[in-house]
Design an enzyme around this catalytic site. Structure first.
Site, PDB file in Angstrom:
ATOM      1  N   HIS A 112       0.871  -1.152   0.014  1.00 60.06           N
ATOM      2  CA  HIS A 112      -0.115   0.056   0.087  1.00 60.06           C
ATOM      3  C   HIS A 112       0.851   1.096   0.109  1.00 60.06           C
ATOM      4  O   HIS A 112       1.828   1.336   0.731  1.00 60.06           O
ATOM      5  CB  HIS A 112      -0.946  -0.040   1.129  1.00 60.06           C
ATOM      6  CG  HIS A 112      -1.802   1.254   1.201  1.00 60.06           C
ATOM      7  ND1 HIS A 112      -3.000   1.288   0.587  1.00 60.06           N
ATOM      8  CD2 HIS A 112      -1.647   2.155   2.010  1.00 60.06           C
ATOM      9  CE1 HIS A 112      -3.485   2.460   0.578  1.00 60.06           C
ATOM     10  NE2 HIS A 112      -2.713   3.132   1.501  1.00 60.06           N
ATOM     11  N   LYS A 179       7.022   4.671  -5.348  1.00 59.26           N
ATOM     12  CA  LYS A 179       7.253   3.397  -5.919  1.00 59.26           C
ATOM     13  C   LYS A 179       8.543   2.843  -5.859  1.00 59.26           C
ATOM     14  O   LYS A 179       9.036   2.017  -5.319  1.00 59.26           O
ATOM     15  CB  LYS A 179       6.612   3.269  -7.210  1.00 59.26           C
ATOM     16  CG  LYS A 179       5.366   3.399  -7.483  1.00 59.26           C
ATOM     17  CD  LYS A 179       4.768   2.857  -8.880  1.00 59.26           C
ATOM     18  CE  LYS A 179       3.239   3.074  -8.990  1.00 59.26           C
ATOM     19  NZ  LYS A 179       3.081   2.370 -10.431  1.00 59.26           N
TER      20      LYS A 179
END
Ligand code: GRF
Length: 204
Positions: A112, A179
């Site tokens: 997440h 990311k």
């Protein structure tokens, strides 16, 4: 004796987290597990192309075409046929029902894009997470890998990594940095940790 845990990866989108898992497997950073199947909820997801290029077996459970119940039934069929030891949600965009989670054959982990318990739960997915973080004005965000239970983003946390927010950040720029600096780092590490535990538990 189980030497490598079988991993099934569930994806929905571009698949950069799947790519990070594949790279970690090739670099032997994941050595206690092996990805044997990638399942996409979208037949057009680029993640499927990445999986095929890496020589993985692929399958599709089309969420839009099937609707929620048939989609979960199809996922269960695919997973029951594969019998993985671990299921990884890597950019998988749907919340799985409590019924699905109680029936499925293996533990599930998810990545997440925030530091749970901030900006998580129902409605917090994809770019929305980063939009909310910027709107609130947090100075530090990050990513979390956690076990999946019946509460959305509510399972036990395995790893987290923080990322500094910049004043110039847009949601897209922040998403990309989270990311790069966090998700692609901690997801493969968590996968190895959990696979190691699975192997140890089967040896007992
Ligand atoms: C990631 O930010 C993941 O945490 C979130 O959706 C995004 C998917 O990215 N759930 P990708 O498909 O792995 O590139």
């Amino acid at each position: 004796m189980l030497r490598k845990a079988k991993i099934a990866v569930l994806v929905s989108g571009s698949g950069t987290n799947l790519q990070a898992l594949i790279a970690a497997q090739e670099a032997k950073e994941i050595k206690s597990g092996e990805i044997t199947l990638a399942i996409s909820s979208d037949p057009g997801a680029y993640a499927l192309t990445r999986a095929v290029q890496a020589g993985l077996k692929t399958a599709v459970a089309d969420r839009k075409a099937l609707g929620r119940e048939a989609f979960e039934r199809r996922l269960l069929e695919l997973l029951e046929a594969e019998k993985p030891d671990l299921i990884i949600l890597a950019g998988f965009m749907y919340i799985l029902s409590a019924d699905f989670i109680s029936r499925v054959c293996a533990p599930i982990i998810n990545v997440h894009p925030s530091l749970i318990p901030a900006f998580c739960g129902e409605g917090f997915y994809g770019l929305k997470v980063h939009e909310a973080a910027l709107e609130r004005g947090v100075k530090v965000t990050g990513a979390t890998v956690h076990f999946v239970n019946e509460i959305p983003d509510g399972g036990k946390i395995i790893l987290q990594k923080a990322v500094n927010v910049r004043q110039s950040d847009t949601p897209k720029a922040l998403q990309r940095r989270v990311k790069e600096q966090a998700e692609w780092v901690i997801l493969p590490k968590a996968a190895e940790l959990v696979c190691r535990e699975i192997i140890a538990s089967k040896e007992e």
